[in-house]
Write an enzyme that holds these catalytic residues in place. Structure first.
Site, PDB file in Angstrom:
ATOM      1  CB  ALA A  67       9.002  28.977 -58.753  1.00 49.41           C
ATOM      2  N   GLY A 106       3.949  28.375 -58.316  1.00 52.37           N
ATOM      3  CA  GLY A 106       4.341  28.017 -56.961  1.00 52.37           C
ATOM      4  C   GLY A 106       3.619  28.836 -55.912  1.00 52.37           C
ATOM      5  CD  GLU A 109       2.877  23.913 -57.425  1.00 53.50           C
ATOM      6  OE1 GLU A 109       2.842  22.716 -57.734  1.00 53.50           O
ATOM      7  OE2 GLU A 109       3.871  24.643 -57.629  1.00 53.50           O
ATOM      8  CD  GLU A 129       3.313  26.051 -62.541  1.00 52.54           C
ATOM      9  OE1 GLU A 129       3.544  26.233 -61.343  1.00 52.54           O
ATOM     10  OE2 GLU A 129       2.157  26.055 -63.011  1.00 52.54           O
TER      11      GLU A 129
END
Length: 692
Positions: A67, A106, A109, A129
């Site tokens: 992210a 992310g 993901e 994370e």
């Protein structure tokens, strides 16, 4: 033919396969333009009846590395990542993610919401994370257990370590690995094979979880029992277990909702804010304002270390492990032999532990040249002096190497507190002199303080900072002062600890409070470990004036002598030292110190408030460039718990005005504290050092 969707996403038509390409340097982070571009590209691709499959590909050196964490803590602009992933997962044709480089957080993901995944061998995937005090917030805790099983998901997400592509295939995260070559073409071929064979649209959300709720709970408890240190002070691992357990006892969408609740709770926590602060602090620490844009580090291939003691030996190991040939110089043949034996033993131990191959260890050992002749440093690119901390001795060494070292060689001192400019004053090239303060053991500790002298050149400075990165250390720039950054501010904690044991606390009280706070060991336990005889004991001038002097004069030097502030038994037993109790009571009676009981909270404040104050003074004096540099130095050098973020972050968290008020009360009671004007000003203005 490729069509731009926006500035960072394009759509390429390969007959019956649509290729969505993300190109957002440097790491294709999932920023708002990337998310929006993927949605628009998907809409176009899925709206074309001729498209039978989609490939998601990233340009550059990596797949999406995660992210855009600069967006953390604020309101995310639409579309959010969960919306993007839901759209991908619901697609009516198979979507294949083509992974190379790293697919982390992310980024992974994003790949997990695709129906299939292909990766180039050597690619790394993971959900790290937890290292930011967070958990995956876009379905990572819900899709991963459905693909790899609950127990494996716990190891992957709570542990945070990435895995390579081959291991990911074994786990079930990735479906196929390809050798080096055209990954995109391999992904397109794979997509066409899936269509031709009528492969199902394998949506992770629809897969069953392998464990019942009760079994998932048992797996979580087992992981917690095997990894207790991961949970001490850190909130994220426990929240990760809760989120993964939700995958076993809730429908997918309810599990996503639970994941979001837990993610938001972590995002709002001081612990995660501290970890994110340190994440950014470590990246900011290498930025030095005011340097010319064309300054480049010198190439360091050969180094020399002068002094084969504990510190010189550790520095040598650190250099060898980074691929730098080292000449280790000491006039004592006995010291050289001991150092070479220790270096050999260290590498053999690393091989035994599986951390190095035999070949790598031998390569390091082959790059070592011991010598008793100082002239051997003549051709080194970098010379590091690591002799005893005495100014006249260091000056004498520098005079000698000034006459021997080749022009342009970097001349470094490993001094931990001496005046670098006084050392540089004896050479003809003070611009080549820099401080490299390693923390013991030098081959293990992460902190390297790079000390800038008044005449240190920019080229030498950036060379020293680059060396720190090459050694895999956190290089923090410091100006010259007694103790530099880490030792100077933590000396205030030591002084407070010494005062507290005279006013009613015991060393084990002080150490307990510090360990509960999160330090790896307390102040007095650390002194015992290092040796009371080497931490500020003036052997010649000792006269039983302090607790430490009494202990040292009696031969109680800490662990190496079996007793110091603590008594150390043959089977590893540790208990309060009777000698320390007697010494403390002797000094208490002599100085008539006022005795009073303090709560643990009061003890902690009295230990750490002076550190915050000294940090502010150091910042005000320009010794440190940034408040975050001080925090980084304390985390890397003294084990300040990362979930408290360092002294400046902690001061902001507990409130600077409270710190000032407590310090003023102590000054009024007669304690010799010099209150920082900068700290007073920040407190009065309601400002914070790092949390604004």
């Amino acid at each position: 033919m490729s069509s731009p969707i926006n500035a960072v996403v394009s759509l390429d038509r390969r007959q019956d396969v649509a290729v969505i390409v993300i190109d957002s340097p440097p790491v294709n982070a999932l920023s708002q333009p990337v998310r929006e571009g993927v949605v628009l590209a998907l809409e176009q691709a899925l709206g074309d009846p001729n498209v039978r499959a989609v490939v998601l590909h990233c340009a550059g050196r990596t797949f999406c590395a995660g992210a855009d964490i600069s967006e953390f803590g604020g309101e995310l602009a639409a579309p959010d990542l969960n919306q993007v992933l839901a759209m991908m997962e619901a697609a009516s044709v198979p979507i294949v993610a083509a992974l190379h480089g790293t697919a982390l957080g992310g980024g992974l993901e994003l790949a997990l919401a695709c129906h299939y995944r292909i990766a180039r061998r050597g690619a790394k995937v993971g959900l790290p994370e937890v290292n930011l005090g967070l958990l995956p917030g876009a379905g990572g805790t819900q899709r991963t257990p459905r693909l790899v099983g609950v127990a494996t998901a716990i190891e992957l997400i709570a542990g945070g370590a990435p895995v390579d592509a081959d291991r990911a295939v074994e786990m079930g995260l990735i479906d196929r690995v390809v050798e080096d070559g055209d990954l995109l073409e391999a992904a397109i071929d794979y997509a066409r094979t899936l269509v031709r064979e009528g492969a199902p649209l394998r949506r992770a959300r629809d897969l069953p979880v392998d464990l019942s709720p009760q079994e998932a709970e048992a797996a979580a408890q087992d992981y917690r029992a095997r990894n207790p240190k991961l949970f001490n002070g850190f909130k994220a691992p426990g929240h990760i277990l809760l989120a993964i357990k939700a995958s076993a006892d809730r429908p997918f969408d309810d599990g996503l909702e639970r994941e979001r609740e837990l993610f938001n709770a972590l995002m709002a926590s001081d612990e995660s804010a501290a970890q994110r602060h340190i994440f950014f602090a470590e990246r900011a620490v290498s930025k030095i304002p005011g340097l010319a844009a064309d300054v480049r580090p010198l190439d360091v291939q050969k180094a020399a270390v002068i002094g084969a003691g504990t510190m010189g030996t550790g520095i040598t190991i650190a250099l060898l492990s980074a691929g730098i040939a080292v000449t280790l110089v000491d006039r004592s043949a006995e010291a050289l032999d001991k150092a070479v034996a220790r270096i050999d033993r260290t590498y053999k131990d690393l091989v035994k532990k599986g951390r190095l191959t035999d070949q790598k260890a031998q390569t390091c050992l082959d790059a070592l040249t011991p010598s008793s002749d100082l002239k051997a440093v003549g051709q080194a690119d970098l010379i590091i002096e690591a002799v005893f901390e005495r100014l006249d001795l260091k000056q004498a060494i520098f005079k000698e190497i000034d006459a021997i070292a080749r022009p342009g060689a970097v001349l470094a001192s490993n001094t931990s507190f001496l005046d670098l400019d006084a050392i540089a004053s004896v050479v003809s090239r003070p611009q080549d002199v820099v401080g490299l303060h390693f923390f013991a053991p030098a081959n293990i500790m992460r902190l390297l303080e790079v000390v800038r002298g008044a005449k240190t050149s920019d080229t030498v400075l950036v060379t020293a900072m680059a060396l720190g990165r090459r050694l895999k250390k956190v290089a923090v720039l410091s100006g010259g002062c007694d103790g530099f950054i880490a030792n100077r501010v933590m000396a205030r904690r030591g002084e407070a600890a010494d005062r507290l044991i005279l006013e009613g606390a015991w060393p084990w009280d002080v150490d307990r409070v510090l360990e509960v706070y999160g330090f790896p060991m307390g102040s007095f336990a650390m002194m015992d470990l290092v040796g009371l005889d080497v931490i500020g004991w003036d052997r010649e001038g000792s006269a039983g004036r302090t607790v430490q002097e009494i202990l040292c004069e009696a031969g109680h030097w800490g662990q190496k002598r079996g007793a110091g502030y603590y008594q150390y038994g043959p089977q590893g037993q540790v208990e309060p030292s009777k000698a320390a109790v007697e010494a403390i009571e002797t000094i208490r009676a002599r100085v008539s110190a006022p005795q009073r009981h303090r709560s643990d909270a009061e003890l902690l404040n009295e230990l750490l408030d002076p550190v915050v104050n000294e940090s502010a003074r150091l910042l005000d004096e320009g010794i440190a460039l940034r408040a975050s540099d001080i925090d980084m130095a304390l985390v890397a050098g003294y084990g300040w718990p990362v979930y408290h973020g360092g002294p400046m972050f902690w001061g902001d968290t507990v409130g600077l005005q409270g710190v000032v008020d407590r310090l003023r009360a102590r000054i009024a009671a007669g304690e010799a504290i010099v209150l920082s004007p900068l700290l007073e000003r920040y407190a009065a203005e309601g400002r914070r050092f790092v949390r604004d």
